[in-house]
Scaffold this motif. Sequence first.
Motif, mmCIF file in Angstrom:
data_model
loop_
_atom_site.group_PDB
_atom_site.id
_atom_site.type_symbol
_atom_site.label_atom_id
_atom_site.label_comp_id
_atom_site.label_asym_id
_atom_site.label_seq_id
_atom_site.Cartn_x
_atom_site.Cartn_y
_atom_site.Cartn_z
ATOM 1 N N TRP A 67 -22.409 -25.190 -3.821
ATOM 2 C CA TRP A 67 -22.611 -26.279 -2.862
ATOM 3 C C TRP A 67 -21.299 -26.761 -2.279
ATOM 4 O O TRP A 67 -21.273 -27.616 -1.427
ATOM 5 N N SER A 68 -20.192 -26.193 -2.723
ATOM 6 C CA SER A 68 -18.876 -26.575 -2.230
ATOM 7 C C SER A 68 -18.260 -25.406 -1.478
ATOM 8 O O SER A 68 -17.798 -24.444 -2.081
ATOM 9 N N TRP A 69 -18.250 -25.497 -0.156
ATOM 10 C CA TRP A 69 -17.728 -24.414 0.675
ATOM 11 C C TRP A 69 -16.288 -24.059 0.326
ATOM 12 O O TRP A 69 -15.898 -22.913 0.436
ATOM 13 N N ASP A 70 -15.522 -25.025 -0.100
ATOM 14 C CA ASP A 70 -14.107 -24.794 -0.389
ATOM 15 C C ASP A 70 -13.898 -23.819 -1.530
ATOM 16 O O ASP A 70 -12.860 -23.178 -1.620
ATOM 17 N N SER A 71 -14.850 -23.723 -2.445
ATOM 18 C CA SER A 71 -14.637 -22.943 -3.658
ATOM 19 C C SER A 71 -15.240 -21.547 -3.588
ATOM 20 O O SER A 71 -15.113 -20.789 -4.539
ATOM 21 N N LEU A 72 -15.880 -21.181 -2.487
ATOM 22 C CA LEU A 72 -16.538 -19.883 -2.391
ATOM 23 C C LEU A 72 -15.599 -18.798 -1.886
ATOM 24 O O LEU A 72 -14.735 -19.046 -1.056
ATOM 25 N N THR A 73 -15.813 -17.603 -2.378
ATOM 26 C CA THR A 73 -15.096 -16.452 -1.851
ATOM 27 C C THR A 73 -15.645 -16.149 -0.460
ATOM 28 O O THR A 73 -16.756 -16.594 -0.116
ATOM 29 N N ALA B 70 -20.266 -15.944 3.253
ATOM 30 C CA ALA B 70 -21.130 -15.241 4.208
ATOM 31 C C ALA B 70 -22.567 -15.208 3.699
ATOM 32 O O ALA B 70 -23.512 -15.453 4.462
ATOM 33 N N ALA B 71 -22.763 -14.933 2.415
ATOM 34 C CA ALA B 71 -24.110 -14.911 1.843
ATOM 35 C C ALA B 71 -24.732 -16.306 1.886
ATOM 36 O O ALA B 71 -25.912 -16.457 2.214
ATOM 37 N N GLN B 72 -23.938 -17.317 1.561
ATOM 38 C CA GLN B 72 -24.423 -18.696 1.603
ATOM 39 C C GLN B 72 -24.824 -19.072 3.026
ATOM 40 O O GLN B 72 -25.842 -19.718 3.240
ATOM 41 N N SER B 73 -24.049 -18.659 4.010
ATOM 42 C CA SER B 73 -24.364 -18.958 5.411
ATOM 43 C C SER B 73 -25.728 -18.387 5.789
ATOM 44 O O SER B 73 -26.548 -19.066 6.397
ATOM 45 N N ARG B 74 -25.975 -17.132 5.417
ATOM 46 C CA ARG B 74 -27.272 -16.505 5.725
ATOM 47 C C ARG B 74 -28.403 -17.223 4.999
ATOM 48 O O ARG B 74 -29.468 -17.456 5.559
ATOM 49 N N ALA B 75 -28.185 -17.569 3.737
ATOM 50 C CA ALA B 75 -29.214 -18.269 2.963
ATOM 51 C C ALA B 75 -29.506 -19.639 3.563
ATOM 52 O O ALA B 75 -30.672 -20.065 3.637
#
Length: 189
Positions: free
Chosen positions: A20-26, A31-36
Amino acid sequence: MVLEHIQQRLKSEDRYDCPWSWDSLTPELTAAQSRALVAWVLDYNENFVVRSSHLIPQCWPIHRGLAREIAATYSHWMAVFHHPTATPSDATYFYDRVLPPFQDRISRWLGPHAEKCQAGTHDAGWDKDVAERVNRVHDSAGDTLRALDGGIAQSLATTRSAPAEGSDDTADDAAVGSSHGRLGSPDDP
């Protein structure tokens, strides 16, 4: 991929890369979170919008505070409806305590012309006042404009969560709120 990541994070003691924290994602997870999130927003709009003020417009990725709140709400939804230990009480809590306040904040995150966004006519200057303050805080209009003009993944992945170490912009942070990349209340001035 995102579901597995969220489930793994819920089991982990080390919560550095929270979905839930964009700053901590690879970049791959971003990209996967954006699609989801795009799929979740479509489902949300189809099933949970009963008032126009609750509609999440197509331009939601441009509204970075809203995009961050959508990520948090989506992650909560995933935990409630897809985690192996989820219960009916968790679902009831989500529908009673999480979803209604989220819906009430959507228009605030969209800014002063929320109804234009929700009608599908995003006003390109919606954040002019905020953008000017952000530019002063960052002291570099070019960097800020590139972040605002970048794609959702790039914009959200590179946004700071707090002032840089040694920075003296905490007073401006309070004035700018989440537009500076710090998750704040949509009511922040």
